[in-house]
Enzyme design. Structure first.
Site, PDB file in Angstrom:
ATOM      1  N   ARG A  66      -1.227  -4.929  -6.124  1.00 22.35           N
ATOM      2  CA  ARG A  66      -0.964  -6.361  -6.105  1.00 22.35           C
ATOM      3  C   ARG A  66       0.220  -6.662  -7.021  1.00 22.35           C
ATOM      4  O   ARG A  66       0.258  -6.173  -8.147  1.00 22.35           O
ATOM      5  CB  ARG A  66      -2.224  -7.032  -6.659  1.00 22.35           C
ATOM      6  CG  ARG A  66      -2.541  -8.377  -6.117  1.00 22.35           C
ATOM      7  CD  ARG A  66      -3.860  -8.874  -6.710  1.00 22.35           C
ATOM      8  NE  ARG A  66      -5.024  -8.353  -6.045  1.00 22.35           N
ATOM      9  CZ  ARG A  66      -6.143  -7.978  -6.680  1.00 22.35           C
ATOM     10  NH1 ARG A  66      -6.250  -8.048  -7.985  1.00 22.35           N
ATOM     11  NH2 ARG A  66      -7.159  -7.532  -5.987  1.00 22.35           N
ATOM     12  N   HIS A  89       0.843  -1.188   0.000  1.00 26.27           N
ATOM     13  CA  HIS A  89       0.000   0.000   0.000  1.00 26.27           C
ATOM     14  C   HIS A  89       0.885   1.246   0.000  1.00 26.27           C
ATOM     15  O   HIS A  89       1.929   1.265   0.664  1.00 26.27           O
ATOM     16  CB  HIS A  89      -0.884   0.044   1.253  1.00 26.27           C
ATOM     17  CG  HIS A  89      -1.639  -1.220   1.493  1.00 26.27           C
ATOM     18  ND1 HIS A  89      -2.604  -1.687   0.625  1.00 26.27           N
ATOM     19  CD2 HIS A  89      -1.561  -2.124   2.487  1.00 26.27           C
ATOM     20  CE1 HIS A  89      -3.089  -2.827   1.110  1.00 26.27           C
ATOM     21  NE2 HIS A  89      -2.467  -3.116   2.228  1.00 26.27           N
ATOM     22  N   GLU A 109      -1.013  -0.385   8.330  1.00 29.81           N
ATOM     23  CA  GLU A 109      -1.954  -1.293   8.987  1.00 29.81           C
ATOM     24  C   GLU A 109      -1.248  -2.125  10.042  1.00 29.81           C
ATOM     25  O   GLU A 109      -0.019  -2.199  10.077  1.00 29.81           O
ATOM     26  CB  GLU A 109      -2.636  -2.202   7.958  1.00 29.81           C
ATOM     27  CG  GLU A 109      -1.689  -3.081   7.167  1.00 29.81           C
ATOM     28  CD  GLU A 109      -2.389  -3.752   5.976  1.00 29.81           C
ATOM     29  OE1 GLU A 109      -3.213  -3.104   5.307  1.00 29.81           O
ATOM     30  OE2 GLU A 109      -2.102  -4.923   5.714  1.00 29.81           O
TER      31      GLU A 109
HETATM   32 ZN    ZN Z   1      -2.567  -4.962   3.254  1.00 34.00          ZN
END
Ligand code: ZN
Length: 318
Positions: free
Chosen positions: A193, A98, A115
């Site tokens: 991705r 990210h 995160e």
């Molecule tokens: Zn993630």
């Protein structure tokens, strides 16, 4: 204002399992329950209020009418700062990264994503990917993606219940099969991705990769292990700070029989019950707690109590 329970939107991504239905009481008409978004004010998924005056409304709707319920510490953010999920990885998630705030706001028009993961449960021998094993150049990274050798370069980490990972934006990562995690993250759904194990989506086509963007944002240095703070014994509960960063402060709280908690004007508290049973009580409010219950305690609620032996994840904004 009184605390209320939240109902999560469910995502049926192809790698998910059914444990969120079977063990955590989540409801969905899909076969697969990959993710439940337990605290979500995002265009791609909204938590819905389960009871009280705002029953059936989204949390976003409630917070638009009562911005003070987020708390004064949220005023520095352009919009609601966090997104909390339960994730049941029956199979491997794609290897992904990210962007940080600066890049994401410039390129995608939303927050970047830092995160953290708390391993709620996992199979024997389960592993996840946490950055690179050794330093890698941008050219080597691209080559490894193109030649399908990326898995030789990544840092694969065996996990056990209770482990914690802090995934700063820019860190390459993937949740491995057989892991159930609680994920607390910035309120963003931007994912680049880079490797998807050659799988195809529901439409029979490979899912899209985002290699150029990933090459721009990925940190190429090896990742250091993350060590959370030690648990601290307080009256009636054990508290362990799992992560404390500018976007969220997350603690694991084990209530023995009864504990007094507080949500002052500075921040809401979000409670996600991982185990045990109990009751949350506040003036004119009583909420049953069991595995999987998600409760929003508005900022300014003041003191409230948890009665019963329960293990939970508590998130607030500092
Ligand atoms: Zn993630």
């Amino acid at each position: 204002m009184t605390p209320f329970e939240l109902i999560p939107p469910i995502k049926d991504y192809l790698w998910g399992g059914t444990r969120l239905r079977d063990e955590y009481g989540k409801k969905s008409n899909t076969d697969i329950l990959a993710e439940s978004w337990e605290l979500a004010c995002h265009k791609d998924g909204q938590s819905v209020i389960a009871d009280g005056e705002y029953k059936g409304k989204t949390l976003s709707y409630f917070l638009a009418e009562h911005p003070e319920a987020s708390g004064t510490n949220c005023e520095k953010f352009e919009y609601f700062p966090v997104l909390i999920k339960l994730i049941d990885a029956k199979n491997n998630l794609s290897v992904q990264v990210h962007p940080d705030n600066e890049y994401a706001q410039r390129v995608e028009g939303e927050y970047g994503k830092t995160e953290m993961w708390y391993i709620v449960d996992c199979d024997e021998g389960a592993e996840l990917i946490y950055g690179f094993r050794d330093r890698i150049s941008r050219e080597e990274f691209r080559k490894a993606i193109e030649e399908n050798t990326l898995l030789d370069k990544v840092n694969s980490v065996p996990v056990k219940k209770g482990d914690v990972f802090f995934i700063k934006s820019g860190t390459l990562h993937a949740i491995g099969k057989g892991i159930l995690i609680a994920e607390i993250q910035q309120n963003s759904n931007t994912t680049y991705r880079v490797y998807d194990y050659g799988r195809v989506g529901a439409d029979g086509k490979p899912r899209q990769l985002h290699i150029d963007k990933a090459l721009e944002v990925t940190n190429l240095s090896p990742t250091k292990p993350y060590i959370p703070a030690k648990p601290v014994q307080l009256s009636g509960r054990t508290v362990q700070i799992l992560a404390d960063c500018e976007y969220f402060t997350v603690s694991k709280q084990n209530i023995e029989a009864e504990a007094e908690m507080c949500a002052d004007k500075a921040s809401f508290n979000h409670i996600l019950v991982l185990d045990g049973e109990g009751t949350l009580t506040a003036p004119e409010c009583e909420i049953k707690l069991k595995k999987g219950t998600s409760v929003f305690v508005p900022a300014g609620t003041g003191r409230y109590n948890i009665i019963g032996r329960t293990d939970m994840i508590v998130t607030e904004i500092k």
